[in-house]
Design an enzyme around this catalytic site. Sequence first.
Site, PDB file in Angstrom:
ATOM      1  N   PRO A 136       0.844  -1.199   0.000  1.00  0.00           N
ATOM      2  CG  PRO A 136      -0.608  -1.513   1.793  1.00  0.00           C
ATOM      3  CD  PRO A 136       0.683  -2.010   1.223  1.00  0.00           C
ATOM      4  N   GLY A 139       1.472   8.659   0.885  1.00  0.00           N
ATOM      5  CA  GLY A 139       2.147   9.819   0.282  1.00  0.00           C
ATOM      6  C   GLY A 139       3.597   9.516  -0.063  1.00  0.00           C
ATOM      7  N   GLY A 140       4.106   8.377   0.402  1.00  0.00           N
ATOM      8  CA  GLY A 140       5.508   8.028   0.140  1.00  0.00           C
ATOM      9  C   GLY A 140       6.471   8.844   0.986  1.00  0.00           C
ATOM     10  CG  ASP A 205       7.829  18.582  11.405  1.00  0.00           C
ATOM     11  OD1 ASP A 205       6.905  19.174  11.991  1.00  0.00           O
ATOM     12  OD2 ASP A 205       8.975  18.458  11.885  1.00  0.00           O
ATOM     13  NE  ARG A 219       1.408   2.952  17.885  1.00  0.00           N
ATOM     14  CZ  ARG A 219       0.341   2.299  18.345  1.00  0.00           C
ATOM     15  NH1 ARG A 219      -0.064   1.187  17.766  1.00  0.00           N
ATOM     16  NH2 ARG A 219      -0.319   2.750  19.368  1.00  0.00           N
ATOM     17  CB  SER A 221       3.326  11.788  16.764  1.00  0.00           C
ATOM     18  OG  SER A 221       2.927  12.484  17.884  1.00  0.00           O
ATOM     19  NE  ARG A 415      15.436  14.601   4.633  1.00  0.00           N
ATOM     20  CZ  ARG A 415      14.842  13.428   4.479  1.00  0.00           C
ATOM     21  NH1 ARG A 415      15.333  12.380   5.080  1.00  0.00           N
ATOM     22  NH2 ARG A 415      13.761  13.300   3.740  1.00  0.00           N
ATOM     23  CE1 TYR A 476      11.486  14.500  14.283  1.00  0.00           C
ATOM     24  CE2 TYR A 476      13.214  16.139  14.071  1.00  0.00           C
ATOM     25  CZ  TYR A 476      12.281  15.299  13.505  1.00  0.00           C
ATOM     26  OH  TYR A 476      12.128  15.271  12.143  1.00  0.00           O
TER      27      TYR A 476
HETATM   28  C1  LIG Z   1      10.643  15.626   6.226  1.00  0.00           C
HETATM   29  C2  LIG Z   1       9.813  14.641   6.959  1.00  0.00           C
HETATM   30  C3  LIG Z   1       9.154  15.019   8.118  1.00  0.00           C
HETATM   31  C4  LIG Z   1       8.378  14.087   8.817  1.00  0.00           C
HETATM   32  N1  LIG Z   1       7.721  14.494   9.941  1.00  0.00           N
HETATM   33  C5  LIG Z   1       6.928  13.612  10.603  1.00  0.00           C
HETATM   34  C6  LIG Z   1       6.206  14.019  11.767  1.00  0.00           C
HETATM   35  O1  LIG Z   1       6.265  15.165  12.207  1.00  0.00           O
HETATM   36  N2  LIG Z   1       5.426  13.089  12.382  1.00  0.00           N
HETATM   37  C7  LIG Z   1       5.310  11.815  11.903  1.00  0.00           C
HETATM   38  O2  LIG Z   1       4.570  11.026  12.476  1.00  0.00           O
HETATM   39  N3  LIG Z   1       6.001  11.407  10.820  1.00  0.00           N
HETATM   40  C8  LIG Z   1       6.784  12.268  10.148  1.00  0.00           C
HETATM   41  N4  LIG Z   1       7.472  11.864   9.043  1.00  0.00           N
HETATM   42  C9  LIG Z   1       7.368  10.462   8.588  1.00  0.00           C
HETATM   43  C10 LIG Z   1       6.190  10.182   7.628  1.00  0.00           C
HETATM   44  O3  LIG Z   1       5.658  11.361   7.107  1.00  0.00           O
HETATM   45  C11 LIG Z   1       5.146   9.346   8.341  1.00  0.00           C
HETATM   46  O4  LIG Z   1       5.679   8.060   8.559  1.00  0.00           O
HETATM   47  C12 LIG Z   1       3.805   9.242   7.603  1.00  0.00           C
HETATM   48  O5  LIG Z   1       2.877   8.750   8.532  1.00  0.00           O
HETATM   49  C13 LIG Z   1       3.817   8.379   6.370  1.00  0.00           C
HETATM   50  O6  LIG Z   1       2.599   8.589   5.678  1.00  0.00           O
HETATM   51  P1  LIG Z   1       2.498   8.368   4.110  1.00  0.00           P
HETATM   52  O7  LIG Z   1       1.093   8.607   3.715  1.00  0.00           O
HETATM   53  O8  LIG Z   1       3.516   9.157   3.420  1.00  0.00           O
HETATM   54  O9  LIG Z   1       2.807   6.803   4.024  1.00  0.00           O
HETATM   55  P2  LIG Z   1       3.793   6.021   3.048  1.00  0.00           P
HETATM   56  O10 LIG Z   1       5.162   6.508   3.226  1.00  0.00           O
HETATM   57  O11 LIG Z   1       3.237   5.988   1.688  1.00  0.00           O
HETATM   58  O12 LIG Z   1       3.671   4.552   3.680  1.00  0.00           O
HETATM   59  C14 LIG Z   1       4.166   4.271   4.955  1.00  0.00           C
HETATM   60  C15 LIG Z   1       3.794   2.854   5.361  1.00  0.00           C
HETATM   61  O13 LIG Z   1       2.388   2.773   5.565  1.00  0.00           O
HETATM   62  C16 LIG Z   1       1.815   1.815   4.680  1.00  0.00           C
HETATM   63  N5  LIG Z   1       0.533   2.367   4.246  1.00  0.00           N
HETATM   64  C17 LIG Z   1       0.307   3.565   3.656  1.00  0.00           C
HETATM   65  N6  LIG Z   1      -0.993   3.715   3.422  1.00  0.00           N
HETATM   66  C18 LIG Z   1      -1.607   2.590   3.850  1.00  0.00           C
HETATM   67  C19 LIG Z   1      -2.949   2.144   3.865  1.00  0.00           C
HETATM   68  N7  LIG Z   1      -3.952   2.882   3.395  1.00  0.00           N
HETATM   69  N8  LIG Z   1      -3.212   0.905   4.366  1.00  0.00           N
HETATM   70  C20 LIG Z   1      -2.221   0.138   4.870  1.00  0.00           C
HETATM   71  N9  LIG Z   1      -0.933   0.515   4.879  1.00  0.00           N
HETATM   72  C21 LIG Z   1      -0.636   1.731   4.381  1.00  0.00           C
HETATM   73  C22 LIG Z   1       2.812   1.627   3.569  1.00  0.00           C
HETATM   74  O14 LIG Z   1       2.709   0.358   2.973  1.00  0.00           O
HETATM   75  C23 LIG Z   1       4.119   1.798   4.313  1.00  0.00           C
HETATM   76  O15 LIG Z   1       4.437   0.599   4.967  1.00  0.00           O
HETATM   77  C24 LIG Z   1       8.263  12.765   8.329  1.00  0.00           C
HETATM   78  C25 LIG Z   1       8.909  12.399   7.151  1.00  0.00           C
HETATM   79  C26 LIG Z   1       9.692  13.323   6.473  1.00  0.00           C
HETATM   80  C27 LIG Z   1      10.387  12.914   5.223  1.00  0.00           C
END
Ligand SMILES: Cc1cc2nc3c(=O)[nH]c(=O)nc-3n(C[C@H](O)[C@H](O)[C@H](O)COP(=O)(O)OP(=O)(O)OC[C@H]3O[C@@H](n4cnc5c(N)ncnc54)[C@H](O)[C@@H]3O)c2cc1C
Length: 557
Positions: A136, A139-140, A205, A219, A221, A415, A476
Amino acid sequence: MTDVAHMKWWGWGVEGVGFHHDNKPGFAPFVLDAVGLDLRTAAAVDIPDFDSLTVAEPVVSEQVLEAVRSVVGGEHVHTDRMSRVVHTYGKSLRDLVRIRRDLIQRSPDLVVYPADEEQVAAIVGLAVEHDLVVIPFGGGSNIAGSLEPRPAETRTVLSLDLGRLDRVLDIDEASGLARVQAGVQGPSLEEQLNARGWTMGHFPDSFTHSTLGGWVATRSSGMQSDKYGDIADITRGLRMVRPAGTVVIRPVPSASTGPSLREMIVGSEGRLGVITEVTVQVHRVADERVIHAYFFPTFAVGLAAMEEIAASDAAPSVTRISDSWETGFSMATSKERSGVSKFMAETALPTIMRRKGWNLDDICLSFIGFEGGKSHARAQKSAVDAIVKKHGGLGVGTGPGVLYDQKKFDTPYLRDFLLDRGAAGDVSETAAPWSRLVEVHAAARKAAHDAYASLGTTGWIMSHMSHSYHSGACLYFTFAFVFGDNPLEEYDVVKQAIQQSFVDNGGTLSHHHGVGVEHSPWMEQDVSPEGVALLRGLFTAADPGENLNPGKVTPEA
Ligand SMILES: Cc1cc2nc3c(=O)[nH]c(=O)nc-3n(C[C@H](O)[C@H](O)[C@H](O)COP(=O)(O)OP(=O)(O)OC[C@H]3O[C@@H](n4cnc5c(N)ncnc54)[C@H](O)[C@@H]3O)c2cc1C
């Protein structure tokens, strides 16, 4: 083609936006001093030409392609190189280095954009029938290696992009519960809720480029978690598609029906199924939202104040304090000041601090957010002010808080700026009890500096405390150094030293970035070998054919 926007393939955010320091005169001297990088002379590290990237041919049969097309429509099945590259990695530093160095180990073979839960279920069914791997994709934005296919995977890998499931479906106004599709990105989610007077209050962020489903699956935050809770608290109900059916967790306020299935799914990183819908706790948009800045003479004094605030009735939305190194960095990245603001920051404030007997090298900047009805926010602030005063802190008003609030979503671009100049800038975060925070902070700093010394380089590490709980808080860390000849190996030395120091000193291996493959080597130390065995048992029973994002969360045996 499907109309779902993605980040640039080589870095954070959208094309044309980046970090620059033209109006920040203190930045270049700061970087020179911190990591020995002279921005005037640093050689540019070119981003490779996309067409020159090595991307293996997709491994997918015509039969599978036909079956998938018949579910979602041909225009929503992509096998072009750009789609496959964009869906290969998240945005960890390892991801960015690998993609910039043409080190794509295994890309997904096809990218599929379902329109609804029925189509998700059909694709998951096909995955088991044809023995495909389904990953799945939200946003990556993850930074734990949660998306990458196993390097030696020989089966067809299908990236299931939830980007078309992007609507708020319904709001139960009496209960403050919104039913939302899992693929919605932060800005669209808040826009849809705000239009009806509601907010979810979850602002990581990465807010601008991450999704609700991704937040739940890792999970996550957000910075206002002190008021609104982490995503684990905000998630009240959900729907998750599995090969044999859909798990439905109804949004009841609380339940004692055995171990929590909801908690089991939150953080499952795609290994148990595909989350299609989440029912989230929402709140009326607050009348007042303000962030005040305070200074403390040292980090330890500031932490003690934060602990007392967490134990008090003040209940602010944000409690954050930077250590002296991060405070120095914030000053260095401030825009050039003039007039009264210059006088206050550079003359009046330092004079007051010196008169209080403070060493200016030790001072720490704190942001505290107040949110709610006007009188409620006022009452919160006076409770906080009394605690700050008791600890000898100094309030400096809302000016710095406004700036922090404005630039919080720009920081991730830094970065790429450093990578463009041959330097690493990355983060590691943990949470620990109040009684351990000072030690965890000192140990992580020492671990990083020992690692830099072992590499024969000068490096930087700074930190802030955020996300307060009754029993402790998150620390952090941001670290940076100039690469030598082996960027990935050097990065691993530093990152591993910091992570190891967390678990050795009473912290968790990650407070909100999840596990993926980058953190899984520490899982046994974090939750015990028996805990990992239990998780392995769960994943094996739930996914015997290893069709659902295998290899994440638990270390490979
Ligand atoms: C610059 C930067 C700042 C960040 N700041 C924060 C922050 O402040 N707080 C924080 O919590 N995280 C932060 N993150 C980390 C990241 O944004 C989180 O981990 C976020 O929750 C990932 O969401 P995504 O939609 O991009 O998921 P993805 O990166 O696309 O996927 C993450 C994981 O979730 C799974 N997944 C995605 N969607 C689903 C779905 N619908 N069903 C089942 N599984 C799914 C994917 O298979 C993968 O294993 C940051 C990252 C960066 C690069």
